[in-house]
Each structure stands twice: as structure tokens, then as C-alpha cells.
Design an enzyme around this catalytic site. Structure first.
Site, PDB file in Angstrom:
ATOM      1  N   HIS A 125       0.883  -1.165   0.000  1.00 40.60           N
ATOM      2  CA  HIS A 125       0.000   0.000   0.000  1.00 40.60           C
ATOM      3  C   HIS A 125       0.921   1.215   0.000  1.00 40.60           C
ATOM      4  CE1 HIS A 125      -3.023   2.867   1.250  1.00 40.60           C
ATOM      5  NE2 HIS A 125      -3.952   1.949   1.114  1.00 40.60           N
ATOM      6  N   ARG A 158      -5.257  10.379  -1.449  1.00 38.39           N
ATOM      7  CA  ARG A 158      -4.664  10.720  -2.737  1.00 38.39           C
ATOM      8  C   ARG A 158      -5.755  11.009  -3.750  1.00 38.39           C
ATOM      9  NH1 ARG A 158      -2.396   6.502  -5.065  1.00 38.39           N
ATOM     10  NH2 ARG A 158      -3.097   5.036  -3.475  1.00 38.39           N
TER      11      ARG A 158
END
Ligand SMILES: Cc1cc2nc3c(=O)[nH]c(=O)nc-3n(C[C@H](O)[C@H](O)[C@H](O)COP(=O)(O)OP(=O)(O)OC[C@H]3O[C@@H](n4cnc5c(N)ncnc54)[C@H](O)[C@@H]3O)c2cc1C
Ligand code: HEM
Ligand code: SF4
Ligand code: F3S
Ligand code: FES
Lengths: 570, 110, 230, 112
Positions: A238, A260
Site C-alpha cells: 500500500h 490521494r
């Protein structure tokens, strides 16, 4: 060494989504069965199913289809998934989500009109992830746990599985050797059927997300039993794990993907954005690309004080961030970081293990009587797991395992005999640290975490992998020569740390071996010396096996039983 | 079911007492100035249906209420259980009720 | 013991186990506040240790860390949580649906008042912090406790559930919601900011209504207090 | 006191319990005194005379205080249990306590 022997029809190892669903289904299929769940932590409170944030992939929304979900899974897995498993996953996810809602009482987020809300998750061509806010796992596992605790199953909490016991003739599984962590006593559970659902968990990396109880015990046990393990090079990272220094357990825990997606920026140590140098999508590129970019920045030395990069959200407006990501902001604040207005240090973090035991789509293994489901089983995801397919995988195949085991255990009249000498030897092995002088367990752990991170991590090459293999061999013999500073077996976490390290090192060797064997780059596996994807038509997966302490890795061609590269079901 | 009944009885009695106690407090503060003597009190109360009902109701409610409250305290703080707890609570209830009714009789009837 | 800028109570405990007392027993799993395994008494207050920063709770440069209150001790900092979960089951803290896996998912507005009530009580991680903060649990060992009752309340408001009459008679039992004196330690210390006090108050109302209407079952099979008839 | 108890609403609980207990112990005595009226006004007067002493008056305003805070605290609990949830219970508890003081002071002021 004395041990107690218990008999049961169905023994389940682990109480994540896979283990609990198996118990539920086995009990529903035949309420007269004697079912036992043994788990390293507390029932329903250990493992990663609880930690699921994003959600559960299921083709339930109008316009979506099982075929589309399947194609996304195959494409995401870079054509390596076992197609029968992937199809079973996508099909059964539909009934499983309905079961979670209608029979277990989960309530996933709804649209205003009362229909299920489906959110977008990276790598998918349709919005199909059902969720409960960003705490989906708590909803799923809590509801499951309640149901299972209300059944009359035997619970062996804080019991650690140490070894799978073959029958005397080696033809089938006879049971499992466990240690009661609270008392230090050994128990052999003889069972007609055993489900291994201990949930993999790549916690041998410096930075990792899974819960602390997961240490690849299951795969280490399967390896020792001689079973084949597939796709062992496939470790999913991740991109944004929290980085807060080496000495805190918070380091490595996930900062949500949505940060993000919502427009968060990644900055190097000097405060410069860098993602656009790697991909046109910038921070919004897929997990593997972002992870590799951050890893590359780190290797180039452009890092923050703790050796990572920053994620910055403040340009979106602190109030907005606080409103949109309350859970993340609060979690960071608890650790002393201001996510809304400041910068938070992040680092790629080992998240999920695609590899696992070779199984069929009905969770059977090469060893009769042994079933494997959840993160311990390989094949469903191939080279990459889609966000949202992890918990689908464990709940779908856990339920299937429960059905299958109930069938077999109801029919089968006999319990296979196990070999006492084998049990004695396994007990001796686990007790060996008590016979050595206290060693530097912390030092060994640190070196393991570092070597896996540095040489078997996000970017790999032959030199690094070979170096890692040497170091792992050294670490193994050092561990075996290291004893414990406390000789009491009662709830002795240091002993279990030792056992965890033992499993982790054994499986790490396999990861390094499989990574060396795959000479191309697919999904989560990236070889700097072999950056090409390789021919899709000639896709192969790796199968690792242990013979007399030697790991052998062979390549097997992927069988395109449902679609071939270039084709599509939709 | 016992606990449900006790709970409801205690809350109902509390609700009944609340206005009565408010009145009582008001009257007390109002009359106390310059000291009270028996005659004054009795003049107000003797033969008054209002005060009779008022005090009578209060006594019944408070006996129920306080006996249940005391029962909770005995159970939780002194770990009394079972028949012993029941007997003490009932005795307290009966004692309070009798003493209370006698007092009402004294100030209202005689 | 070295102090770090990012350091939780769990880190302190871990450091002690790794460097000072190898035999120290404690429990944790997720390390991010999701599993509810790591609760301990920190300076006398129940907390999730993986999410409690040392700076927040340090007093005069010292910390007292003890096992969670109100639960039997296994060893050092690890408690036996069995009774906590038995009470969860006893209060029928599990869903009983009337449709099956072969039926479509129900179409239910997330905005109905009842659904909001059910939702407000659902994000419990069964950490037993509320259980440790409640004196009634200590005074009356049968008391089902805030977490189990909070779960029952959520289910009572779930319109898909079909066992509400039975559950109501259990929580109305002698170990049920009426034992709560609204001390509100549960709501004060719940790390997820749930409000068991409000849930229990809701149950009290619901029971009262059912009682008045004569709809209350005979106490169910759940826990009975030690004096079922006094 | 144990730290987990050191939160305002626990104090409110404790105050309510102790005041209730105090009242429950005092009430029989109160009834006894009133019943003296049965034996004739003289006894009651004698008592009331005794109770005019400052010390006793002071003690009595203590009882009024107990009664008042128990009353207000009890009303808070009835509201908590029966009205829609409010997040202001800490304030209500403080108000109940202040109200109790207020009434007791009123009593004390008028008594002298
Ligand atoms: C932070 C995080 C977020 C995630 N988010 C998502 C998401 O949004 N969507 C998604 O689909 N997937 C997600 N995943 C992945 C998902 O959680 C896993 O794929 C899935 O839960 C695995 O389930 P499982 O039942 O196989 O194992 P787990 O749930 O991990 O359970 C393993 C069980 O085995 C027990 N165990 C381990 N070793 C032993 C032993 N030796 N003896 C006995 N018992 C043992 C453990 O204590 C535990 O009870 C996430 C994972 C993490 C870590
Ligand atoms: C004036 C009106 C009153 C109201 C509104 C009231 C209200 C209440 C309430 C709601 C409770 C329950 C607390 C709980 O269990 O959570 C209670 C408890 C109690 N009350 Fe009252 N009360 C009143 C008057 C009295 C009087 C006059 C007495 C004494 C004679 C009394 C004695 C008690 C006792 C002993 C308890 C038990 C305390 C406990 O269990 O914590 N109350 N009261
Ligand atoms: S209600 Fe809160 S404190 Fe209680 S168990 Fe649940 S999460 Fe923990
Ligand atoms: S602390 Fe206990 S007394 Fe009631 S309000 Fe919470 S359950
Ligand atoms: S370790 Fe899971 S909540 Fe703290």
C-alpha cells in the site's frame, strides 16, 4: 512432553472472515457436528478482516455484472489468477453480501433512495464496492462474531497452531498441534476436517499493515507439510503507510487511499512534489506505481527525517479535510500528527499477501482433510489483489469451506491416527528456545524487517534477492541458537515473538526464492532486471515446495479455463 | 420482571413527588421566617383536605420510592441479596409508610 | 525508558516486554483502534492503549498501567474477556433476520429516524472500556453492562430484525437495563464516542411501553438476577 | 477516589445517591417529630423550639439542600431517561447542584 488430546469433527484455525464464515456454514449445514475454532488471539478480534476500511466488491448494482467483476479481477491480477477461483469469488460474492445483510445483520451504506451504495475503488471499471463508511471490517466481523459466539461451537481462544499433523500413513490430515498461549500447555486436536484460515500477512517487512498476530504461521505449517505454495513472490504494498519512527507500532498502518484520490500531494523530503515525474496521473496513479515511485525517491535519498516522504492535504483546506476524513484525521492526531493542516510522513507498506496454498475452487488441498481459505489460499488474485476483493475472498471461500467440511465430516466415520513421535518432535522444536541462552531476538527481528524491505521489497533484482537469501539463512540459524530471557511458558509473548519470527523467516525464504524465479514484472512483483511483463499467453505462476529443508520453485502455466488473453466476457 | 416493576414504581413515585416536594419546599421557605410553632402548622393543616391528600400521597410515594432506592443501595454497596434484601426493603417500606401516615394523621385529623 | 515523539502506551508496554521484562503479558492485535484488544487502565482510566499517545496521559513524568478493571485477570495486563462476550450473547446481541441470502438486499432509507438510531450505536469495537468504567458492573456481577445493552438497542431499532420481542424481555430481565444508574462512565470513556447511556435509556423507555401495554414476555432465557422474586 | 470516577456525571450519580440515602435516613425522624403533634401541641412546640437553635437550623438547611439537589438531580434523570437525548447533561447536573445551593441558601437566609 505431555499433551492433551481433543476430538472434534471440524477444526477451524483462525477467526477472520474465512474462519468465522466456515464455522457458521458448517454449523448451518449440520447442527450436530462438533465444531471447534482455535485462534491465536481472541475470537473475531484478531486478524485483518476487522481492519478492512474500503469495502467489499460485489456485482450487485444495476448495470454491473459478475462477468465484469471477473474481468476486472483477471486484468487486475495480470492474467495470473486461477480463473475458476476468480469466477467462484465473483459469483458467490453476490450471495455472500446478501447473506451478510439479510442473515447476519450488516447494514452497508445506502443511497438516499434506500438502495445499496457502491463506491469506486482503484482498478475497477464499475463502482461496485459496498462499504460501511470507512470501517467496513468492523461491521462485517462484529456481526459475524456475534453469530458465531451464539452458536454452540468450542472456542479455543489464544491457542496457537504449531503444526499440521498428517495421519500415520501420510494419506490424510489427522489434526493439529496447538499450544494454549495462556497456560503454555500443548493440545492435539484430532479432526475429521481442518480449515486453515490463519490469514497470511506479510509482517516480515519493515513497514506493514496487518494485525500483529499474523505471522504467516499457516503458510509455514503448510510448507512443512510439503504442500505447494503458489504466487509467493506476490506481496502487495500500500503506498501510504504512516511513518512515525521505528519504535512505534503505529508505523506502517494504512493512511487511506482516498487521501490521494481527493487531491492529496506527495512531497519529497525537501517539500517538492514528485509523482508527476513518474506517471501522468500523478498521485492518483495505481497503488503499485505510487509505491514504486515513493520507494525510488527513498532510495535516491530524498527523504523526510524518518526516511519516507510526506503526504500533504492542507492545500485542500484543513476544514474540508477534517470533514471528509474524520477517522484519518483523528487517528493521526492520536499519534501526534496534524493531517488536516500539516504534513504527515508516509512510506509504502506491505499490505496483503496474494500467494498461498494451492487449492481448488472448493477450498480443498492436495492433503485430504485439509481445507484452506482466505488470505492463506493462493490463486484468486494472481499478481495483484483489487481493493475490495480481499474480504470478498475470505468470506466467500470461508463459507464454501464450511459447506464442504460439513459434507465430508458428516459422511466420514473415522478419525485418522496421528504419529506421536511427530507430535513430540514438533513440541521439541517449539520449545527449543527455552533450552538456549537468551539471544538478541530484537536484533534478529530488525534485521529481518530490513532485509525484506531493502532486498525483497517494492523493487527487486537478482543481486538483492540472492543477498537476501544468504541473510535469511544466517538469520534462521541465529534464531535457532537464540533463547529467551524468560522461561515461563504462561502467556509468554517473547516466546511467541520467537515463534513468529521462525514462521516469518521460513516464509520469507520462499518469497525470495519465488521472486528470484519469476523473471518478469507483473502486478505487485517488479524486477528491475526484468522490467517486462512477459507474454500473457505464456503466463506462468510459481509453485514453491519444501523438500528436506530445501525450497524448490517451479513454474506452472496458467490455465485459461474461462478467458484467454485478448478475449473478454463482456 | 421484578426489576421492571421496581424501576417503574420508583420513577412513577418520583414523578408524583416532584411537584409535591416543590410545593413543600416553597411553603417551608415561605413560612419559616420568624420561626414556626406548632399551632401555626396545625392551623394550616388541620381538617384540610388539600393538605391531607398532599401529604398522604407524598407519604405513600416516598415510602415506595425510598424503599426501592435503599434496596438498590443495599444490594450494590453491601452486596445484600435474596430474601434478606427483600425483608429489609419491605420493613423499611412498611415502617416508613406507617410512620408517615401517623404523622399525616397527626397534623391533619386530630 | 527512552521517550519518542510518537509513542503510544502500547509502545511503552511493548518496549518493556522487549527490553526489560521478557515475560510481560499483554494483548493487542490491530494497533490502530479497530480490534479493541488492547484496552488497559492508564493512570486509572480505561483506554485503548494503541491509540493513546504518551504525552496525552503522562502525569509528573510517570505512568501507571494496569489491566482492565471489572474483568478476571489472566496475567499481568491481559484479562479474560469471556464474560463480556457471554453477556453480549445473553442479551441477544445478535441479529435474527427474516429473509435469506437468496433474497435481495433490503431497500431501506439511511435517513429514517429509526435507522439513524440503530446506526448511532453500531460502531462498537467491543473493547470493554465502557464495561471497565461502569461501577454497576462491579457491584452486580450479573449486570449485562453497557456494551451488550448498547448492541441490543441498536438491534431493537433495526427493522429487519425479527427477534425484538424476545430480546426486549431479556434486557428487561433482572440483570438488564434497569440496573444502569446513568453514571455515564461508559459514554465518557468510549473511545469511539458511542453513547451507551442513551442506548440504555432508550431500552428503559421501550420496556416501559411494552410493560404498560402488557407486551413484555416473561423474562426470556437470559440472565436472571440472584433474586428473581423478592 | 478512583480516577475513572472522577468525571462530572459520576459525581452527579454519587450526589444523587448520597442525598437520597440521607433523606431516607432522615425521613423517619421527620415523621416522628410531626407525629408528636398527636401527643399534643406542646411536645411539637417543644421540639420546634429546640429546632430554632442556629445549629439545628443550619442542619435543617442541609436537609433542604439534600432534598433540593435530589429533586433537581432526579428531574435530570427523569429527563435523561424519557426525553430525546441531549448532550448537555454535564450542564444540567451542574445546574441541579447550583439549584440545590440556591434553595438551601434561600432557606437559610429566611430562617435567621
Ligand atoms: C489495514 C487493512 C485494510 C484492508 N482493507 C481491505 C479492504 O478495504 N477491502 C478488502 O477487500 N480487503 C481489505 N484488506 C484485506 C483483508 O483484510 C483480508 O484480505 C482478509 O480480511 C483476510 O481474511 P482472513 O480470514 O483470511 O484472515 P484474517 O482476518 O487476517 O484472520 C486470520 C486469523 O487467523 C488467526 N491466526 C493467525 N495465526 C494463527 C495460528 N498460528 N494459530 C491460530 N490462529 C492463527 C488470527 O489470529 C486471525 O484470527 C485489508 C487489510 C488490512 C490489513
Ligand atoms: C422530590 C422528588 C424526587 C425525585 C424526582 C426523585 C428521583 C429519584 C430518581 C430518578 C432516582 C433513581 C436514581 C437511579 O436509580 O438511577 C432516585 C433514587 C433515590 N431516591 Fe429519590 N427522588 C425524589 C425524592 C426522594 C426522597 C424524598 C427520598 C428519600 C426519602 C428519596 C430517596 C431516594 C433514594 C434512597 C434513592 C436511591 C439512590 C440510588 O440508587 O442511587 N428520593 N430518586
Ligand atoms: S461501547 Fe465503546 S467502550 Fe464500549 S465496548 Fe463498544 S467501543 Fe468499547
Ligand atoms: S457507566 Fe454504567 S451505570 Fe449506566 S450509564 Fe454507563 S452503564
Ligand atoms: S490494538 Fe486493536 S484497538 Fe488497540
Amino acid at each position: 512432553m505431555k499433551f492433551q488430546t481433543i476430538k472434534t469433527d471440524v477444526l477451524i484455525l483462525g477467526s477472520g472472515g474465512a474462519g468465522l464464515f466456515a464455522a457458521l456454514h458448517a454449523s448451518q449445514a449440520n447442527p450436530d457436528l462438533d465444531i471447534t475454532i482455535a485462534v491465536k488471539g481472541l475470537l473475531g478480534k484478531s486478524g485483518c478482516t476487522r481492519m478492512v476500511q474500503g469495502g467489499y466488491n460485489v456485482a450487485l448494482s444495476p448495470g454491473d455484472s459478475v462477468e465484469r467483476h471477473f474481468m476486472d479481477t483477471i486484468n487486475g491480477g495480470k492474467w495470473l489468477p486461477d480463473q475458476d477461483m476468480a469466477m467462484r469469488l465473483c459469483q458467490t460474492a453476490v450471495t455472500r453480501v446478501q447473506e451478510l445483510e439479510n442473515e447476519l445483520g450488516c447494514f452497508f451504506d445506502r443511497n438516499d433512495d434506500g438502495s445499496l451504495h457502491h463506491k469506486a475503488f482503484a482498478g475497477q471499471t464499475f463502482d461496485r464496492t459496498v462499504h460501511k463508511g470507512d470501517l467496513t471490517g468492523i461491521e462485517i466481523i462484529s456481526r459475524l462474531m456475534e453469530q458465531v459466539r451464539a452458536l454452540s461451537v468450542n472456542m479455543m481462544e489464544e491457542h496457537r497452531a504449531l503444526a499440521l499433523l498428517p495421519s500415520r500413513d501420510g494419506e490424510e490430515l489427522a489434526g493439529v498441534l496447538l499450544v494454549d498461549m495462556r497456560s503454555g500447555e500443548f493440545r492435539v486436536v484430532r479432526a475429521k476436517t481442518v480449515l486453515m484460515a490463519t490469514g497470511g500477512g506479510p509482517t516480515m517487512y519493515r513497514y506493514h499493515t496487518p494485525s500483529g498476530d499474523k505471522s504467516m504461521d499457516g503458510l509455514a505449517m503448510a510448507l512443512r507439510l510439503g504442500l505447494g505454495l503458489r504466487d509467493m513472490e506476490m506481496v502487495q504494498f500500500h503506498p501510504t503507510g504512516l511513518l512515525a519512527g521505528r519504535d512505534t507500532r503505529m508505523t506502517g498502518t494504512v493512511l487511506e487511499e482516498g487521501l490521494r484520490g481527493a487531491g492529496g500531494h506527495l512531497l519529497d523530503g525537501s517539500g517538492e512534489r514528485f509523482m508527476l515525474n513518474y506517471d501522468d496521473l500523478g498521485e492518483r496513479a495505481t497503488r503499485d506505481i505510487v509505491s514504486r515511485a515513493i520507494y525510488a525517491e527513498m532510495r535516491a535519498g530524498r527523504t523526510t527525517p524518518n526516511g519516507g516522504v510526506y503526504i500533504a492535504m492542507s492545500h485542500l483546506g484543513p476544514e474540508l479535510v477534517a470533514k471528509k476524513f474524520p477517522g484519518m484525521v483523528k487517528r493521526c492526531a492520536d499519534c501526534g500528527f496534524d493531517l488536516a493542516a500539516g504534513r504527515v510522513e508516509v512510506v509504502p507498506t506491505a499490505h496483503y499477501f496474494m500467494g498461498g496454498v494451492v487449492v481448488t475452487a472448493d477450498t480443498r488441498t492436495a492433503m485430504p482433510g485439509l481445507f484452506v481459505a482466505g488470505e492463506d489460499a493462493g490463486g484468486a488474485h494472481g499478481a495483484n489483489r483489487l481493493g475490495g476483493n480481499g474480504v470478498a475472498n475470505s468470506t466467500v471461500f470461508g463459507g464454501i469451506a464450511g459447506d464442504e467440511m460439513a459434507l465430508q465430516a458428516s459422511d466420514q466415520q473415522h478419525w485418522a491416527d496421528f504419529d506421536e513421535a511427530f507430535v513430540e518432535a514438533e513440541i521439541e522444536r517449539s520449545l527449543s528456545p527455552f533450552r538456549q541462552a537468551a539471544g538478541d531476538i530484537n536484533g534478529i527481528r530488525d534485521r529481518l524487517l530490513d532485509v525484506m524491505w531493502d532486498d525483497v521489497g517494492v523493487l527487486r533484482d537478482a543481486d538483492g534477492l540472492s543477498r537476501a537469501q544468504l541473510e535469511l539463512t544466517r538469520l534462521k540459524s541465529e534464531l535457532h541458537a537464540s533463547g529467551l530471557a524468560d522461561n515461563n511458558r504462561v502467556f509468554n509473548l517473547s516466546w511467541h515473538d520467537w515463534l513468529n519470527l521462525n514462521s516469518l523467516i521460513e516464509v520469507s525464504e520462499v518469497i525470495a526464492g519465488a521472486a528470484l524465479s519469476r523473471e518478469n514484472s507483473r502486478g505487485a512483483h517488479y524486477r528491475e532486471d526484468y522490467p517486462q511483463v512477459g507474454s500473457l499467453e505464456e503466463s506462468y505462476f510459481t509453485v514453491a515446495q519444501s523438500n528436506q529443508e530445501q525450497i524448490s520453485v517451479e513454474r506452472q502455466p496458467v490455465v485459461f479455463s474461462i478467458v484467454k488473453p485478448g478475449e473478454s466476457l463482456i | 420482571m421484578l426489576e421492571v416493576r421496581l424501576y417503574l414504581a420508583q420513577r412513577a413515585s418520583a414523578a408524583i413527588m416532584a411537584p409535591l416536594v416543590l410545593i413543600h419546599l416553597g411553603v417551608m421557605i415561605y413560612t419559616i421566617q420568624g420561626g414556626v410553632d406548632a399551632a401555626e402548622i396545625l392551623e394550616r393543616t388541620r381538617g384540610s383536605f388539600f393538605w391531607g391528600a398532599n401529604y398522604g400521597l407524598f407519604v405513600i410515594a416516598v415510602s415506595v420510592h425510598a424503599a426501592i432506592g435503599l434496596r438498590n443501595i443495599l444490594r450494590e454497596w453491601l452486596s445484600l441479596r435474596g430474601i434478606g434484601l427483600a425483608i429489609i426493603s419491605w420493613i423499611f417500606f412498611a415502617g416508613l409508610l406507617m410512620a408517615g401516615l401517623r404523622a399525616v394523621a397527626a397534623v391533619v385529623i386530630a | 525508558m527512552p521517550q519518542q515523539s510518537s509513542q503510544t502506551i502500547l509502545d511503552v508496554v511493548t518496549w518493556i516486554q522487549r527490553h526489560l521484562d521478557a515475560g510481560l503479558s499483554y494483548r493487542f492485535a490491530c494497533r490502530v483502534g479497530m480490534c479493541g484488544s488492547c484496552a488497559m487502565m492508564v493512570n486509572g482510566i480505561p483506554r485503548w492503549t494503541c491509540r493513546t499517545h504518551v504525552n496525552k496521559v503522562m502525569r509528573d513524568n510517570s505512568l501507571t498501567i494496569e489491566p482492565l478493571r471489572n474483568l478476571p485477570l489472566i496475567k499481568d495486563l491481559a484479562c479474560d474477556m469471556s464474560e463480556f462476550f457471554e453477556k453480549w450473547t445473553d442479551s441477544k446481541g445478535y441479529f435474527q433476520g427474516s429473509t435469506t441470502r437468496h433474497d435481495p438486499v433490503s431497500t431501506l432509507s439511511p435517513n429514517s429516524p429509526q435507522r439513524r438510531v440503530a446506526d448511532a450505536a453500531t460502531e462498537c469495537i467491543n473493547c470493554a472500556i465502557c464495561y471497565a468504567s461502569c461501577d454497576v458492573v462491579n457491584w452486580n456481577r450479573d449486570y449485562l453492562g453497557p456494551a451488550a445493552l448498547n448492541r441490543a438497542w441498536s438491534l431493537q431499532n433495526d427493522e429487519r430484525d425479527s427477534a425484538s420481542a424476545e430480546r426486549l424481555s431479556v434486557v428487561a430481565g433482572d440483570a438488564g437495563c434497569h440496573q444502569c444508574h446513568s453514571q455515564q462512565g461508559c459514554a465518557t470513556y468510549c473511545p469511539n464516542e458511542l453513547n451507551p447511556t442513551a442506548s440504555i435509556a432508550g431500552l428503559k423507555r421501550m420496556v416501559a411501553k411494552a410493560y404498560v401495554r402488557g407486551e413484555l414476555g416473561a423474562g426470556g432465557k437470559g440472565r436472571q438476577g440472584p433474586e428473581s422474586d423478592a | 477516589m478512583k480516577p475513572h470516577r472522577q468525571q462530572p456525571l459520576y459525581f452527579a450519580f454519587l450526589l444523587h445517591r448520597l442525598s437520597g440515602l440521607g433523606l431516607a435516613l432522615f425521613l423517619p425522624f421527620h415523621f416522628y417529630v410531626l407525629a408528636l403533634a398527636l401527643e399534643g401541641n406542646a411536645e411539637l412546640d417543644q421540639f420546634l423550639h429546640w429546632s430554632a437553635s442556629p445549629l439545628v437550623k443550619f442542619a435543617e438547611s442541609g436537609l433542604v439542600f439534600l432534598l433540593a439537589i435530589h429533586l433537581f438531580g432526579g428531574l435530570r434523570l427523569l429527563a435523561l431517561e424519557n426525553l430525546p437525548w441531549s448532550n448537555s447533561h454535564k450542564n444540567y447536573a451542574a445546574m441541579a447542584l447550583a439549584g440545590g445551593f440556591f434553595v438551601a441558601c434561600g432557606f437559610l437566609l429566611r430562617a435567621f
